[in-house]
Design a protein around this motif. Structure first.
Motif, mmCIF file in Angstrom:
data_model
loop_
_atom_site.group_PDB
_atom_site.id
_atom_site.type_symbol
_atom_site.label_atom_id
_atom_site.label_comp_id
_atom_site.label_asym_id
_atom_site.label_seq_id
_atom_site.Cartn_x
_atom_site.Cartn_y
_atom_site.Cartn_z
ATOM 1 N N VAL A 3 -3.440 10.651 -11.198
ATOM 2 C CA VAL A 3 -4.097 9.882 -10.139
ATOM 3 C C VAL A 3 -5.607 10.097 -10.207
ATOM 4 O O VAL A 3 -6.400 9.161 -10.025
ATOM 5 N N GLY B 82 -7.753 6.909 -11.177
ATOM 6 C CA GLY B 82 -8.697 6.453 -10.152
ATOM 7 C C GLY B 82 -10.088 6.280 -10.719
ATOM 8 O O GLY B 82 -10.819 5.349 -10.341
ATOM 9 N N ARG C 277 -10.133 3.020 -12.729
ATOM 10 C CA ARG C 277 -10.180 1.876 -11.830
ATOM 11 C C ARG C 277 -11.568 1.725 -11.179
ATOM 12 O O ARG C 277 -12.065 0.617 -10.992
ATOM 13 N N PRO D 32 -3.493 6.161 -5.494
ATOM 14 C CA PRO D 32 -4.411 5.682 -6.542
ATOM 15 C C PRO D 32 -5.587 4.882 -5.981
ATOM 16 O O PRO D 32 -6.712 5.017 -6.468
ATOM 17 N N ALA E 171 -8.009 7.322 -4.513
ATOM 18 C CA ALA E 171 -8.686 8.041 -5.598
ATOM 19 C C ALA E 171 -9.819 7.184 -6.170
ATOM 20 O O ALA E 171 -10.911 7.693 -6.474
ATOM 21 N N THR E 172 -9.569 5.893 -6.305
ATOM 22 C CA THR E 172 -10.600 4.976 -6.788
ATOM 23 C C THR E 172 -11.803 4.985 -5.851
ATOM 24 O O THR E 172 -12.957 5.057 -6.288
#
Length: 594
Positions: free
Chosen positions: A446, A450, A453, A520, A523-524
């Motif tokens: 993750v 992230g 992304r 996720p 996390a981004t």
């Protein structure tokens, strides 16, 4: 959004449900088509690298080198807001301009927005891996003869340029219009187990039948020549139950389809024992033992698509001895929908294009799937595929296998592997073990996913700004992001200087994760401020992108220069660095001590 004639159509209904594609505007339908035809598992990552739509794109909306370099797709997209009798023919004619710039224009004069794509296309043609060059025109209107005529001219142009500039290449060039009828047909292929409903009578040498509640199966052998004749009429429609179409043939002895063809040509009498055979879904079958004939209604090849395609694509001269070749075949009739779904799921060919198939039962993937069950709003399948429609169904929170592997490889210092050899990660034991280490956990995935992304979103934000409205800095960032693989290079650069970013030593980077159990998407968001800050140093990475990250020396030098800039400037703008450090494990040695 509606199809151009205003009618209700299942394919367009599925497209309209894809709210994740809305941000791509007029290219949304084109990406939906690409996902159906190419089986893309991560459309956001694909769009980041493949879309070229721009005011100076030389008439290319999308350029992609896929299937391990065996296929090049050059595409135009158009979306009508009101019904019209046909799509604009001038946009189809623009494909001539697109292929000319991509294949033969002087690289120095190719616009920046297209240069990276042109370099990638030419490198693939020069390497000799390309067997298919496809030109698409996607829109939501009826197909027309005029549009197809323009596309055919573009195909002739591309074919002539390839033969002139890459005479060693052996490439089939095709051009196709995808309007409302063909788009619906593409969607139907992902939904219908059996698309070819014709009746066929085949000569067989006998066989045997097995059955259980809800299904029956007849095992026999059929003539390879008869199989080729069926392919000549129906081609890839035969593959409707198969999650992959015929993959084409890379001309090397190591390629499966090349080997199938060589066996059919040189040792047809041994084909039945050298080849695994095929499994065919049918609506019904009936054996006439007296005449040694099997009558089947409907044909859908659920396993053995590559065998069928390789035989079907033999030229007349290559097929001279095909009457001597037999193909082991199993015909399956099923009336139980649940069993039918599992037949499709479990019988798909184990071909290298889906190397994740071979790892789905790996203990590491089993562990990761279990760990991901505790991650909020996340789904990780670890090589498990759900069926033919997976590629076009929006699965919120899904971490695609390919992007997980790419983010891990890039963050841990191997951006070339991440961009150019993703399949190798799953194929090769040593490389797989180096990327999916025992110490890699779901929360670390993750963490790095992230980051990838966040980099992709940074690119989308920059590219969404009209060129005339960009600052000088934004113009530099846009120039960097136009290079193929630039997003993975930036992930690698951030991973390489993570100690400087966090302000503390990191003995094992696989242990890095967020303190909170983030989704996720969260996390981004956590990475985004830092990524936006570090974009200031993208110019230091640009020299490594001119060869698609293939120059190890240039990549190493670029990462070194980037790290030096981060180290020199961290103290001047500590907030985004400190924010990420405060939210990241492992903590500093004194943090949390009694």
């Amino acid at each position: 959004m509606q199809s151009g004639d205003g009618s209700e159509r299942p394919g367009f209904s599925a497209f309209e449900a894809r709210d994740d594609l809305v941000k791509y505007g007029s290219n949304a339908l084109l990406l939906f088509l690409a996902q159906m035809r190419l089986g893309i598992d991560d459309i956001e990552a694909f769009a980041t690298n493949a879309l070229t739509d721009h005011s100076n794109d030389k008439k290319s909306d999308l350029v992609a080198v896929v299937n391990d370099g065996s296929k090049i797709v050059v595409a135009q997209g158009y979306f009508a807001q009101n019904p019209k009798p046909a799509a604009p023919g001038n946009k189809a004619a623009d494909a001539n301009t697109a292929v000319s710039w991509l294949i033969s224009g002087e690289l120095e004069s190719v616009p920046d927005v297209l240069r990276g794509a042109a370099e990638e296309v030419r490198a693939a043609l020069l390497a000799g891996t390309v067997s298919e060059f496809e030109i698409w025109y996607s829109h939501n209107l009826p197909e027309s003869t005029n549009v197809q005529r323009e596309l055919d001219q573009a195909a002739r142009t591309a074919d002539a340029l390839i033969k002139r500039d890459f005479p060693q290449a052996d490439v089939d060039v095709t051009a196709r219009e995808f309007g409302i009828t063909s788009l619906e047909a593409e969607y139907a292929r992902t939904q219908a187990p059996i698309l070819v409903a014709d009746e066929f009578t085949l000569e067989v040498p006998g066989g045997f039948e097995l059955s259980a509640e809800g299904w029956s199966a007849f095992s026999t052998a059929i003539s390879a020549a008869e199989l080729r004749a069926i392919w000549s009429t129906h081609t890839t429609d035969l593959m409707s139950p198969n999650i992959r179409d015929y993959l084409g043939m890379v001309r090397s002895v190591g390629n499966i389809n090349f080997g199938i063809k060589e066996t059919a040509k040189s040792e047809p009498e041994n084909f039945a024992i050298f080849n695994n055979g095929i499994t065919i879904l049918v609506n019904d079958y009936e054996l006439d033992e007296t005449a040694s004939k099997l009558k089947v209604q409907g044909v859908g090849i659920v396993n053995g698509g590559q065998t069928t395609g390789a035989i079907g694509e033999l030229s007349s001269s290559e097929a001279a001895r095909l009457d001597e070749a037999m193909v082991m075949a199993r015909f399956v009739k099923c009336t139980d929908p649940t069993v039918l779904q599992n037949i499709v799921r479990y019988n798909n060919t184990q071909n290298k294009v889906e190397a994740t198939d071979f790892r789905s039962k790996d203990p590491i993937q089993e562990r990761l799937r279990e760990e991901f069950s505790t991650i909020p709003e996340a789904e990780y399948r670890g090589g498990r595929r759900g069926g033919a429609s997976d590629a076009i169904v929006r699965r919120r929170g899904l971490l695609p296998d390919s992007s997980v592997a790419q983010s891990l490889a890039a963050f841990h210092g191997r951006p070339n592997l991440a961009y150019n050899e993703t399949r190798t990660i799953w194929d090769t034991d040593a490389i797989y073990a180096s990327v999916f280490r025992d110490t890699v956990g779901a929360r670390h995935i993750v963490f790095v996913f992230g980051l990838l992304r966040a980099v992709d979103q940074a690119k989308q934000s920059i590219m969404a700004i009209p060129e005339t409205g960009r600052t000088d800095a934004q113009k530099r960032h846009a120039e960097f992001f136009r290079s193929r693989g630039s997003n993975l290079l930036l992930v690698a650069a951030i991973g390489a200087c993570v100690e400087t970013i966090l302000g503390r030593p990191v003995t094992d980077r696989t242990q890095l994760s967020f303190k909170m159990n983030l989704s996720p998407a969260e996390a981004t968001q956590s990475w985004q401020p830092l990524v936006d800050t570090l974009l200031a140093f993208s110019k230091n990475l640009a020299p490594a992108t001119d060869q698609g990250l293939k120059s190890q020396d240039k990549v190493a030098k670029a990462l070194e220069d980037f790290a030096a800039m981060v180290e020199a400037t961290r103290s001047a703008n500590p907030d985004p660095f400190d924010a990420l450090a405060a939210s990241t494990l492992p903590a500093t040695p004194t943090e949390g001590a009694p």
